[in-house]
Scaffold this motif. Structure first.
Motif, mmCIF file in Angstrom:
data_model
loop_
_atom_site.group_PDB
_atom_site.id
_atom_site.type_symbol
_atom_site.label_atom_id
_atom_site.label_comp_id
_atom_site.label_asym_id
_atom_site.label_seq_id
_atom_site.Cartn_x
_atom_site.Cartn_y
_atom_site.Cartn_z
ATOM 1 N N CYS A 48 0.460 -1.530 -0.162
ATOM 2 C CA CYS A 48 -0.370 0.250 -0.121
ATOM 3 C C CYS A 48 0.799 1.071 0.118
ATOM 4 O O CYS A 48 0.348 2.149 -0.211
ATOM 5 N N GLY A 49 2.042 1.531 -0.117
ATOM 6 C CA GLY A 49 2.797 2.019 0.055
ATOM 7 C C GLY A 49 3.059 3.016 1.571
ATOM 8 O O GLY A 49 3.063 4.506 1.680
ATOM 9 N N LEU A 50 2.722 2.620 2.642
ATOM 10 C CA LEU A 50 2.047 3.929 3.527
ATOM 11 C C LEU A 50 3.370 3.175 4.579
ATOM 12 O O LEU A 50 3.720 2.731 5.125
ATOM 13 N N GLY A 51 3.130 3.903 5.894
ATOM 14 C CA GLY A 51 4.341 4.445 6.307
ATOM 15 C C GLY A 51 3.728 5.013 7.690
ATOM 16 O O GLY A 51 2.091 5.211 8.253
ATOM 17 N N ILE A 57 -4.372 -7.771 12.423
ATOM 18 C CA ILE A 57 -4.474 -6.421 11.496
ATOM 19 C C ILE A 57 -3.605 -5.305 12.269
ATOM 20 O O ILE A 57 -2.728 -4.494 12.115
ATOM 21 N N LEU A 58 -4.083 -5.593 13.813
ATOM 22 C CA LEU A 58 -4.086 -4.196 14.895
ATOM 23 C C LEU A 58 -2.768 -3.832 14.835
ATOM 24 O O LEU A 58 -1.776 -3.272 14.915
ATOM 25 N N LEU A 59 -1.423 -5.189 15.292
ATOM 26 C CA LEU A 59 -0.817 -5.251 15.839
ATOM 27 C C LEU A 59 0.426 -5.429 14.282
ATOM 28 O O LEU A 59 1.409 -4.180 14.667
ATOM 29 N N GLY A 60 0.394 -5.617 13.041
ATOM 30 C CA GLY A 60 0.805 -5.176 12.160
ATOM 31 C C GLY A 60 1.108 -3.973 12.160
ATOM 32 O O GLY A 60 1.690 -3.472 11.490
ATOM 33 N N ALA A 61 -0.476 -2.894 12.144
ATOM 34 C CA ALA A 61 -0.110 -1.611 11.452
ATOM 35 C C ALA A 61 0.252 -0.481 12.347
ATOM 36 O O ALA A 61 1.292 0.029 12.381
ATOM 37 N N PRO A 87 11.715 0.254 14.425
ATOM 38 C CA PRO A 87 10.197 -0.253 14.636
ATOM 39 C C PRO A 87 9.515 0.811 14.609
ATOM 40 O O PRO A 87 9.814 2.253 14.675
ATOM 41 N N GLY A 88 8.592 0.185 14.719
ATOM 42 C CA GLY A 88 6.593 1.176 15.142
ATOM 43 C C GLY A 88 6.822 1.099 15.740
ATOM 44 O O GLY A 88 7.170 0.406 17.124
ATOM 45 N N GLY A 89 5.107 1.819 16.503
ATOM 46 C CA GLY A 89 4.648 1.474 17.837
ATOM 47 C C GLY A 89 4.456 2.896 17.941
ATOM 48 O O GLY A 89 3.747 3.117 19.055
ATOM 49 N N ALA A 90 5.344 3.977 17.508
ATOM 50 C CA ALA A 90 5.288 5.544 18.257
ATOM 51 C C ALA A 90 4.417 5.862 18.162
ATOM 52 O O ALA A 90 3.053 5.657 17.691
ATOM 53 N N GLY A 144 4.250 1.026 12.246
ATOM 54 C CA GLY A 144 4.123 2.165 12.444
ATOM 55 C C GLY A 144 2.493 3.682 12.066
ATOM 56 O O GLY A 144 2.729 4.606 12.224
ATOM 57 N N LEU A 145 1.116 3.186 11.937
ATOM 58 C CA LEU A 145 0.429 3.076 11.308
ATOM 59 C C LEU A 145 -0.185 3.721 12.641
ATOM 60 O O LEU A 145 -0.147 3.440 13.514
ATOM 61 N N ASN A 146 -1.444 5.187 12.518
ATOM 62 C CA ASN A 146 -1.719 4.859 13.642
ATOM 63 C C ASN A 146 -3.023 4.481 13.295
ATOM 64 O O ASN A 146 -3.631 3.699 12.106
ATOM 65 N N VAL A 147 -3.606 3.749 14.269
ATOM 66 C CA VAL A 147 -5.061 2.986 14.206
ATOM 67 C C VAL A 147 -6.571 3.555 14.397
ATOM 68 O O VAL A 147 -6.121 3.972 16.139
ATOM 69 N N THR A 148 -7.743 3.646 13.987
ATOM 70 C CA THR A 148 -9.249 4.190 14.140
ATOM 71 C C THR A 148 -9.742 2.887 14.062
ATOM 72 O O THR A 148 -9.716 1.847 13.301
#
Length: 224
Positions: free
Chosen positions: A55-58, A76-80, A155-158, A84-88
């Motif tokens: 998807c070319g996201l980050g 999906i939540l953990l993958g997002a 590493p993501g999660g910020a 480094g994505l924000n999740v709604t």
């Protein structure tokens, strides 16, 4: 164990990736699916790679997740968060999001959304959807399987630190936790809370209350 959700997940799985991490029960269908830490980590990495490479996201992009409590929802939540994505979560529309994940029922509402949209049939054994996929959507399971089992990105999660703080405030015990999703549908309670406690998860949906005490005993879990 860290203050971000991906670091908590890595810490729990890293103790012994072969141990059961998430055991899923659906009392409406009789399904029981058990995933080791290593198996769920593969799904998480595949999802992160789908988001980044497919998807070319980050970092800073937004994933709308319109799914019930489920082991695929956890992936999906953990993958997002790993990407480094924000999740709604659970919102009625995907307005303003960059990617959307939805159950078939949610996808069929016809609400407008982003270009990248993935529908889940939530079938046992992680099988692809049976029957047609709604126009404008792709089958998550069929698509995510094409991506690697290791996420090589940074590493993501910020930005998840507030969720971790909320989860720690629940004061859950460690070990193995049985969570009734009927009473605790919020991912902070059924997913992040156990992670913050260093616990593995027994997730029960469409729960028959009479089965829960025996299920907790059989799984060696503490009911919350």
């Amino acid at each position: 164990m860290g203050n971000t959700i991906p670091s908590l997940f890595a810490g729990v799985v890293g103790r012994d990736p072969s141990l059961p991490f998430l055991t899923y029960y659906d009392d409406a269908t009789g399904e029981r699916t058990e995933l080791s830490g290593a198996t769920l980590a593969n799904w998480v990495s595949k999802t992160a790679n789908l988001l980044v490479d497919g998807c070319g996201l980050g970092p800073g992009d937004v994933a709308a997740v319109r799914l019930p409590p489920h082991w695929q929802t956890a992936a999906i939540l953990l993958g997002a968060w790993t990407a480094g994505l924000n999740v709604t979560y659970g919102e009625p529309t995907a307005a303003g999001s960059d990617v959307e994940f939805a159950s078939l029922a949610a996808a069929e509402t016809g609400a407008p959304g982003p270009a990248d949209r993935y529908v889940l049939g939530l079938a046992p054994m992680g099988l692809p959807m049976r029957g047609g996929v709604p126009a404008g959507w792709a089958d998550y399971v069929a698509e995510v399987r094409q991506y690697g089992d290791h996420y090589p990105g940074p590493p993501g999660g910020a930005g998840t630190e507030d969720l971790v703080a909320r989860a720690r405030a629940l004061g859950l015990p460690g070990g193995r936790l049985l969570v009734d999703a009927v009473a605790h549908p919020d991912p902070v309670e059924w997913l992040v809370g156990p992670l913050a406690a260093g616990a593995s998860i027994v997730l029960s949906v469409n729960s028959d209350p009479e089965k829960l005490p025996g299920r907790a005993a059989a799984e060696g879990a503490t009911a919350i």
